[in-house]
Design a protein around this motif. Structure first.
Motif, PDB file in Angstrom:
ATOM      1  N   UNK A  67       0.861  -1.190   0.000  1.00 35.82           N
ATOM      2  CA  UNK A  67       0.000   0.000   0.000  1.00 35.82           C
ATOM      3  C   UNK A  67       0.894   1.235   0.000  1.00 35.82           C
ATOM      4  N   UNK A  68       0.970   1.877  -1.143  1.00 38.28           N
ATOM      5  CA  UNK A  68       1.798   3.071  -1.269  1.00 38.28           C
ATOM      6  C   UNK A  68       1.164   4.236  -0.500  1.00 38.28           C
ATOM      7  N   UNK A  69      -0.146   4.365  -0.553  1.00 34.75           N
ATOM      8  CA  UNK A  69      -0.836   5.485   0.109  1.00 34.75           C
ATOM      9  C   UNK A  69      -0.526   5.543   1.612  1.00 34.75           C
ATOM     10  N   UNK A  70      -0.464   4.362   2.256  1.00 38.50           N
ATOM     11  CA  UNK A  70      -0.249   4.304   3.705  1.00 38.50           C
ATOM     12  C   UNK A  70       1.144   3.768   4.064  1.00 38.50           C
ATOM     13  N   UNK A  71       1.975   3.543   3.063  1.00 34.01           N
ATOM     14  CA  UNK A  71       3.336   3.017   3.268  1.00 34.01           C
ATOM     15  C   UNK A  71       3.336   1.715   4.067  1.00 34.01           C
ATOM     16  N   UNK A  72       2.525   0.755   3.627  1.00 32.66           N
ATOM     17  CA  UNK A  72       2.409  -0.529   4.310  1.00 32.66           C
ATOM     18  C   UNK A  72       3.126  -1.593   3.480  1.00 32.66           C
ATOM     19  N   UNK A 131      -4.317  -0.113   5.520  1.00 30.75           N
ATOM     20  CA  UNK A 131      -4.174  -0.616   4.158  1.00 30.75           C
ATOM     21  C   UNK A 131      -5.521  -0.601   3.446  1.00 30.75           C
ATOM     22  N   UNK A 132      -5.518  -0.253   2.170  1.00 32.34           N
ATOM     23  CA  UNK A 132      -6.721  -0.223   1.321  1.00 32.34           C
ATOM     24  C   UNK A 132      -7.761   0.787   1.797  1.00 32.34           C
ATOM     25  N   UNK A 133      -7.308   1.854   2.435  1.00 28.83           N
ATOM     26  CA  UNK A 133      -8.241   2.903   2.867  1.00 28.83           C
ATOM     27  C   UNK A 133      -8.059   4.182   2.066  1.00 28.83           C
ATOM     28  N   UNK A 134      -7.037   4.221   1.215  1.00 25.24           N
ATOM     29  CA  UNK A 134      -6.808   5.386   0.360  1.00 25.24           C
ATOM     30  C   UNK A 134      -7.465   5.146  -0.980  1.00 25.24           C
ATOM     31  N   UNK A 135      -6.648   4.891  -1.990  1.00 24.41           N
ATOM     32  CA  UNK A 135      -7.179   4.685  -3.342  1.00 24.41           C
ATOM     33  C   UNK A 135      -7.801   3.303  -3.507  1.00 24.41           C
ATOM     34  N   UNK A 136      -7.391   2.324  -2.676  1.00 26.44           N
ATOM     35  CA  UNK A 136      -7.976   0.989  -2.717  1.00 26.44           C
ATOM     36  C   UNK A 136      -7.357   0.028  -3.720  1.00 26.44           C
ATOM     37  N   UNK A 137      -6.391   0.495  -4.505  1.00 24.21           N
ATOM     38  CA  UNK A 137      -5.794  -0.370  -5.535  1.00 24.21           C
ATOM     39  C   UNK A 137      -5.010  -1.534  -4.948  1.00 24.21           C
TER      40      UNK A 137
END
Length: 70
Positions: free
Chosen positions: A4-9, A34-40
């Protein structure tokens, strides 16, 4: 690797969360974001979680490349 790039996970963090009791994507969302930003990343996060659940091997340090699934 980063899942998860959005949350750096990373996959390591997901595996450790599973070792601590995470069993669903909702658990991972709550604990790691994880999966709470763009969801990709959701399907990749789910794959990492399921692999950890299946193997049951405690998460250790990893030397995997820094890249997202798919």
């Amino acid at each position: 690797m980063y899942v998860c790039i959005c949350q750096s996970v990373t996959d390591r963090e997901i595996r450790q969360a599973v070792d601590r009791g995470a069993r669903t994507i909702l658990d991972l969302q709550s604990e790691l974001g994880v999966a709470t930003g763009c969801g990709r990343c959701e399907s990749c996060a789910r794959d990492v979680m399921n692999e950890q659940l299946w193997t049951g091997t405690p998460a250790a340090g990893d030397l995997t490349p820094v890249m997202a699934c798919g």
